[in-house]
Design a protein around this motif. Structure first.
Motif, PDB file in Angstrom:
ATOM      1  N   GLU A   1       0.826  -1.206   0.000  1.00  8.59           N
ATOM      2  CA  GLU A   1       0.000   0.000   0.000  1.00  8.59           C
ATOM      3  C   GLU A   1       0.862   1.258   0.000  1.00  8.59           C
ATOM      4  OE1 GLU A   1       1.028  -1.268   4.004  1.00  8.59           O
ATOM      5  OE2 GLU A   1      -0.090  -2.333   2.472  1.00  8.59           O
ATOM      6  N   LYS A   2       2.133   1.146   0.383  1.00  5.58           N
ATOM      7  CA  LYS A   2       3.045   2.296   0.413  1.00  5.58           C
ATOM      8  C   LYS A   2       3.597   2.648  -0.963  1.00  5.58           C
ATOM      9  CE  LYS A   2       4.985  -0.104   3.673  1.00  5.58           C
ATOM     10  NZ  LYS A   2       5.970  -0.687   4.562  1.00  5.58           N
ATOM     11  N   GLY A   3       3.719   1.658  -1.847  1.00  4.27           N
ATOM     12  CA  GLY A   3       4.293   1.891  -3.160  1.00  4.27           C
ATOM     13  C   GLY A   3       4.821   0.602  -3.750  1.00  4.27           C
ATOM     14  N   PHE A   4       5.785   0.722  -4.683  1.00  2.00           N
ATOM     15  CA  PHE A   4       6.360  -0.484  -5.267  1.00  2.00           C
ATOM     16  C   PHE A   4       7.868  -0.390  -5.346  1.00  2.00           C
ATOM     17  CE2 PHE A   4       6.042   1.845  -9.296  1.00  2.00           C
ATOM     18  CZ  PHE A   4       7.198   1.470  -9.946  1.00  2.00           C
ATOM     19  N   TRP A   5       8.471  -1.552  -5.453  1.00  2.00           N
ATOM     20  CA  TRP A   5       9.915  -1.728  -5.544  1.00  2.00           C
ATOM     21  C   TRP A   5      10.153  -2.721  -6.662  1.00  2.00           C
ATOM     22  CZ3 TRP A   5      13.695  -5.414  -5.342  1.00  2.00           C
ATOM     23  CH2 TRP A   5      14.951  -5.058  -4.877  1.00  2.00           C
ATOM     24  N   ALA A   6      10.971  -2.371  -7.635  1.00  2.00           N
ATOM     25  CA  ALA A   6      11.226  -3.269  -8.759  1.00  2.00           C
ATOM     26  C   ALA A   6      12.729  -3.472  -8.942  1.00  2.00           C
ATOM     27  CB  ALA A   6      10.626  -2.706 -10.037  1.00  2.00           C
ATOM     28  N   ASN A   7      13.094  -4.696  -9.310  1.00  2.00           N
ATOM     29  CA  ASN A   7      14.477  -5.047  -9.599  1.00  2.00           C
ATOM     30  C   ASN A   7      14.546  -5.556 -11.030  1.00  2.00           C
ATOM     31  OD1 ASN A   7      16.518  -7.613  -9.642  1.00  2.00           O
ATOM     32  ND2 ASN A   7      17.355  -5.909  -8.485  1.00  2.00           N
ATOM     33  N   PHE A   8      15.572  -5.123 -11.745  1.00  2.00           N
ATOM     34  CA  PHE A   8      15.760  -5.518 -13.135  1.00  2.00           C
ATOM     35  C   PHE A   8      16.985  -6.435 -13.222  1.00  2.00           C
ATOM     36  CE2 PHE A   8      13.589  -1.504 -12.916  1.00  2.00           C
ATOM     37  CZ  PHE A   8      12.483  -1.736 -13.709  1.00  2.00           C
ATOM     38  N   PRO A   9      16.758  -7.769 -13.265  1.00  3.35           N
ATOM     39  CA  PRO A   9      17.852  -8.738 -13.235  1.00  3.35           C
ATOM     40  C   PRO A   9      18.846  -8.591 -14.374  1.00  3.35           C
ATOM     41  CG  PRO A   9      15.742  -9.829 -12.958  1.00  3.35           C
ATOM     42  CD  PRO A   9      15.459  -8.402 -13.290  1.00  3.35           C
ATOM     43  N   SER A  10      18.403  -8.054 -15.500  1.00  3.60           N
ATOM     44  CA  SER A  10      19.327  -7.894 -16.625  1.00  3.60           C
ATOM     45  C   SER A  10      20.344  -6.782 -16.361  1.00  3.60           C
ATOM     46  CB  SER A  10      18.558  -7.616 -17.911  1.00  3.60           C
ATOM     47  OG  SER A  10      17.820  -6.421 -17.796  1.00  3.60           O
ATOM     48  N   LEU A  11      20.139  -6.010 -15.288  1.00  2.00           N
ATOM     49  CA  LEU A  11      21.076  -4.947 -14.923  1.00  2.00           C
ATOM     50  C   LEU A  11      21.819  -5.220 -13.614  1.00  2.00           C
ATOM     51  CD1 LEU A  11      18.788  -1.866 -15.724  1.00  2.00           C
ATOM     52  CD2 LEU A  11      20.619  -2.797 -17.145  1.00  2.00           C
ATOM     53  N   CYS A  12      21.226  -6.020 -12.733  1.00  2.00           N
ATOM     54  CA  CYS A  12      21.794  -6.260 -11.400  1.00  2.00           C
ATOM     55  C   CYS A  12      23.025  -7.154 -11.469  1.00  2.00           C
ATOM     56  CB  CYS A  12      20.741  -6.899 -10.493  1.00  2.00           C
ATOM     57  SG  CYS A  12      21.317  -7.199  -8.803  1.00  2.00           S
ATOM     58  N   LYS A  13      24.143  -6.632 -10.985  1.00  3.44           N
ATOM     59  CA  LYS A  13      25.369  -7.439 -10.970  1.00  3.44           C
ATOM     60  C   LYS A  13      25.639  -8.053  -9.600  1.00  3.44           C
ATOM     61  CE  LYS A  13      28.384  -3.473 -10.225  1.00  3.44           C
ATOM     62  NZ  LYS A  13      29.180  -2.491 -10.915  1.00  3.44           N
ATOM     63  N   GLY A  14      24.751  -7.824  -8.642  1.00  5.52           N
ATOM     64  CA  GLY A  14      24.879  -8.447  -7.334  1.00  5.52           C
ATOM     65  C   GLY A  14      25.931  -7.832  -6.442  1.00  5.52           C
ATOM     66  N   CYS A  15      26.095  -6.519  -6.507  1.00  3.26           N
ATOM     67  CA  CYS A  15      27.124  -5.866  -5.693  1.00  3.26           C
ATOM     68  C   CYS A  15      26.734  -5.774  -4.221  1.00  3.26           C
ATOM     69  CB  CYS A  15      27.441  -4.477  -6.243  1.00  3.26           C
ATOM     70  SG  CYS A  15      26.108  -3.270  -6.061  1.00  3.26           S
ATOM     71  N   GLY A  16      25.430  -5.740  -3.915  1.00  2.00           N
ATOM     72  CA  GLY A  16      24.973  -5.706  -2.534  1.00  2.00           C
ATOM     73  C   GLY A  16      24.928  -4.345  -1.871  1.00  2.00           C
ATOM     74  N   LEU A  17      25.215  -3.269  -2.613  1.00  4.54           N
ATOM     75  CA  LEU A  17      25.167  -1.931  -2.018  1.00  4.54           C
ATOM     76  C   LEU A  17      23.780  -1.595  -1.474  1.00  4.54           C
ATOM     77  CD1 LEU A  17      27.317   0.215  -4.480  1.00  4.54           C
ATOM     78  CD2 LEU A  17      27.815  -0.311  -2.094  1.00  4.54           C
ATOM     79  N   CYS A  18      22.753  -2.019  -2.171  1.00  2.00           N
ATOM     80  CA  CYS A  18      21.389  -1.731  -1.723  1.00  2.00           C
ATOM     81  C   CYS A  18      21.104  -2.423  -0.391  1.00  2.00           C
ATOM     82  CB  CYS A  18      20.372  -2.148  -2.777  1.00  2.00           C
ATOM     83  SG  CYS A  18      20.527  -3.860  -3.316  1.00  2.00           S
TER      84      CYS A  18
END
Length: 82
Positions: free
Chosen positions: A14-31
């Protein structure tokens, strides 16, 4: 063994949305490191380089957008509901 999922993963609340794009994510873990409420974790699916990508727990997410700002690959999009 985890498999690569090239489709974007969208998590909503209900607060909003969060999306991840696997074709861009290199798995650095900063987030994961910078999330103030620790709602981001490693997914079983893999990102573009065969590294784990991330997913969000929308029960905890405050939709602050810090993860989007620190992602060096623009692999996360966060949007608050109005």
């Amino acid at each position: 063994m985890a498999k690569v999922n090239w489709k974007s993963a969208k998590y909503e609340s209900e607060k909003g949305f969060w999306a991840n794009f696997p074709s861009l994510c290199k798995g650095c873990g900063l987030c994961i490191e910078k999330c103030p409420v620790k709602c981001i974790s490693w997914s079983e699916d893999l990102g573009v380089y065969g590294t784990p990508r991330v997913e969000a727990d929308m029960q905890k997410c405050i939709v602050c957008g810090i993860c989007q700002m620190v992602c060096p690959d623009c692999a996360i999009r966060v949007e608050k509901n109005k």
